[in-house]
Design an enzyme around this catalytic site. Structure first.
Site, PDB file in Angstrom:
ATOM      1  N   CYS A 297    -122.273  84.453   1.749  1.00 55.77           N
ATOM      2  CA  CYS A 297    -121.834  85.912   1.143  1.00 55.77           C
ATOM      3  C   CYS A 297    -120.531  85.858   1.320  1.00 55.77           C
ATOM      4  CB  CYS A 297    -122.756  86.993   1.934  1.00 55.77           C
ATOM      5  SG  CYS A 297    -124.627  86.718   1.665  1.00 55.77           S
TER       6      CYS A 297
ATOM      7  N   GLN B  45    -120.976  90.640  13.021  1.00 60.44           N
ATOM      8  CA  GLN B  45    -120.702  89.457  13.566  1.00 60.44           C
ATOM      9  C   GLN B  45    -120.243  89.732  15.089  1.00 60.44           C
ATOM     10  OE1 GLN B  45    -122.086  86.633  12.891  1.00 60.44           O
ATOM     11  NE2 GLN B  45    -122.672  87.232  10.714  1.00 60.44           N
TER      12      GLN B  45
ATOM     13  N   HIS C 100    -117.216  89.598   4.131  1.00 60.56           N
ATOM     14  CA  HIS C 100    -118.636  89.299   3.943  1.00 60.56           C
ATOM     15  C   HIS C 100    -118.736  90.247   2.433  1.00 60.56           C
ATOM     16  CE1 HIS C 100    -122.978  89.998   3.660  1.00 60.56           C
ATOM     17  NE2 HIS C 100    -122.805  88.911   4.295  1.00 60.56           N
TER      18      HIS C 100
ATOM     19  N   ASP D  40    -116.218  96.102  10.054  1.00 63.93           N
ATOM     20  CA  ASP D  40    -117.646  95.592   9.763  1.00 63.93           C
ATOM     21  C   ASP D  40    -117.797  94.661  11.309  1.00 63.93           C
ATOM     22  OD1 ASP D  40    -119.551  93.805   9.725  1.00 63.93           O
ATOM     23  OD2 ASP D  40    -118.770  92.964   7.479  1.00 63.93           O
TER      24      ASP D  40
ATOM     25  N   LYS E 286    -128.852  90.902  14.094  1.00 65.63           N
ATOM     26  CA  LYS E 286    -128.296  89.839  14.648  1.00 65.63           C
ATOM     27  C   LYS E 286    -127.980  89.769  16.138  1.00 65.63           C
ATOM     28  CE  LYS E 286    -125.700  89.892  10.052  1.00 65.63           C
ATOM     29  NZ  LYS E 286    -126.242  88.562   9.757  1.00 65.63           N
TER      30      LYS E 286
END
Length: 409
Positions: free
Chosen positions: A364, A201, A121, A198, A224
């Site tokens: 993104c 997700q 991302h 990261d 999220k």
């Protein structure tokens, strides 16, 4: 509890859009919020609204207990060893920028390397680009396989003794790829680098254990994972955080302020300058309670079934191209696709007319779009409240979309 039963906890899903029952397939962008989260935030503002840490009155103590209680919920959710390792911030983007600005500028220099992947991302690309420009370091990319995965052999070939930071997303927001973070972390550590993850997700969908992953930093966002917007988490190993300087200064994060010198509070508060995101943290704590009640393992299994079902169903549509790992492989609940020559924004617009919400654009992830040899795609992403019937609606509407544009052109 199955997905149909879970839907009743999400008030926003009980509506029609353009005359059709809403099918929400955009949870990778932001998830919907259950009544438990909405009520927790409402209760805080109705009964306990006060600033934290600063006062001795009842409301202040109550707010502080709720805020710090949420921190401990996060600690247990990712199996951190201490609440000192849990920093509340605005989101994944802010957390990754903090690592780049604070840890990176102090530990990366000219001739050093920063390693990431093509699937990242933008929030996990631009901070490292800026750090490389500032320090004179080299930014390197781990190659990708044709199916949208990365191999450990390529990781070993890319990470060297000059590498100081390896930063990789745990789950791709475009391809659904689940990366082998623990193995990558091992390679990073063997070369003297730190591992940054990261997990934006991943946290909503996969059980995270930072001790088993042995990552040095891990970032994720509340919105999220059924929580509110504007709240996120940076996990960092205590020793590393202790040696890092804050990048935001003001109230809350100070110990002593003199005319020319100041000192900082201990962890985790030295990184939480100003009035913190109190309601957001409380809402995130309620979201974690909700997810724990359902079970992250059950959520992951449900989404794996949905992803496989969607891949099989959408693969039957002529001229539809699906990006990422194929059916049967280990992948998250994201299916990204293009429908012939129809622009993804047109696809999304027609689907919206059918009451189906999907994402269209570059997500993104422009370097990844270039790697896929497209400028944009459409994306359907699933969560605990989605069903196979939702995917049937998507497939049927895509067929109608294909027929409509075939007639137009």
């Amino acid at each position: 509890m199955n997905a149909k039963e879970l839907k009743k906890y999400f008030p926003i899903l009980d509506q029609e859009v353009n005359g059709h029952p809403l099918v929400y397939l955009d949870s990778a962008a932001t998830s919907q919020k259950p009544v438990q989260v909405i009520e927790a935030i409402n209760s805080y503002y109705r009964t306990s609204n006060a600033n934290v840490h600063r006062g001795v009155h009842t409301l202040g103590n109550r707010a502080t207990d709720l805020y710090e209680g949420a921190r401990d919920k996060v600690r247990r959710f990712i199996n951190s060893g201490s609440t000192k390792e849990i920093i509340f911030l605005r989101g994944t983007t802010t957390a990754l920028n903090l690592v780049a600005e604070s840890y990176g500028r102090a530990n990366v220099g000219e001739g050093d390397e920063i390693v990431i992947t093509y699937m990242e991302h933008h929030s996990n690309i631009i901070p490292w680009q800026q750090l490389a420009k500032y320090t004179g370091a080299t930014l390197k990319y781990i190659p990708m396989q044709e199916d949208g995965t990365i191999s450990l052999e390529d990781v070993r070939a890319t990470v060297t003794s000059n590498t100081k930071i390896v930063s990789v997303m745990m789950v791709s927001n475009v391809l659904g790829t689940i990366n082998p973070i623990a193995d990558i972390a091992k390679i990073a550590h063997e070369n003297g680098a730190v591992m940054v993850v990261d997990a934006a997700q991943a946290a909503p969908h996969i059980q995270i254990d930072v001790q088993k992953l042995d990552c040095d930093f891990l970032a994720f966002s509340g919105h999220k994972m059924c929580g509110p917007t504007g709240i996120g988490v940076l996990y960092g190993k205590e020793q590393l955080l202790n040696n890092m300087e804050p990048i935001e200064f003001g109230g809350e994060m100070i110990d002593f302020v003199g005319l020319y010198e100041s000192t900082w509070k201990e962890l985790p508060w030295k990184f939480e300058g100003g009035t913190p995101i109190i309601a957001g943290a409380i809402g995130l704590g309620a979201a974690i309670d909700f997810l724990n009640e359902i079970g992250i393992d059950a959520i992951e299994q449900h989404e794996h079934i949905l992803a496989s079902y969607a891949l099989d169903k959408l693969s039957e549509i002529p001229d539809l191209t699906i990006f990422g790992p194929k059916s049967g492989q280990d992948r998250a609940g994201v299916v990204t696709f293009n429908l012939g020559d129809v622009h993804p924004h047109d696809v999304a617009t027609v689907l919206d007319a059918e009451g189906i919400a999907v994402r269209a654009g570059h997500h993104c992830a422009q370097p990844l779009m270039k790697w896929c040899e497209v400028s944009s795609t459409a994306r359907a992403s699933f969560y605990l409240y989605n069903t196979e019937e939702d995917i049937d609606r998507l497939a049927a509407s895509l067929l109608k979309t294909k027929e409509y544009f075939s007639d137009v052109f």
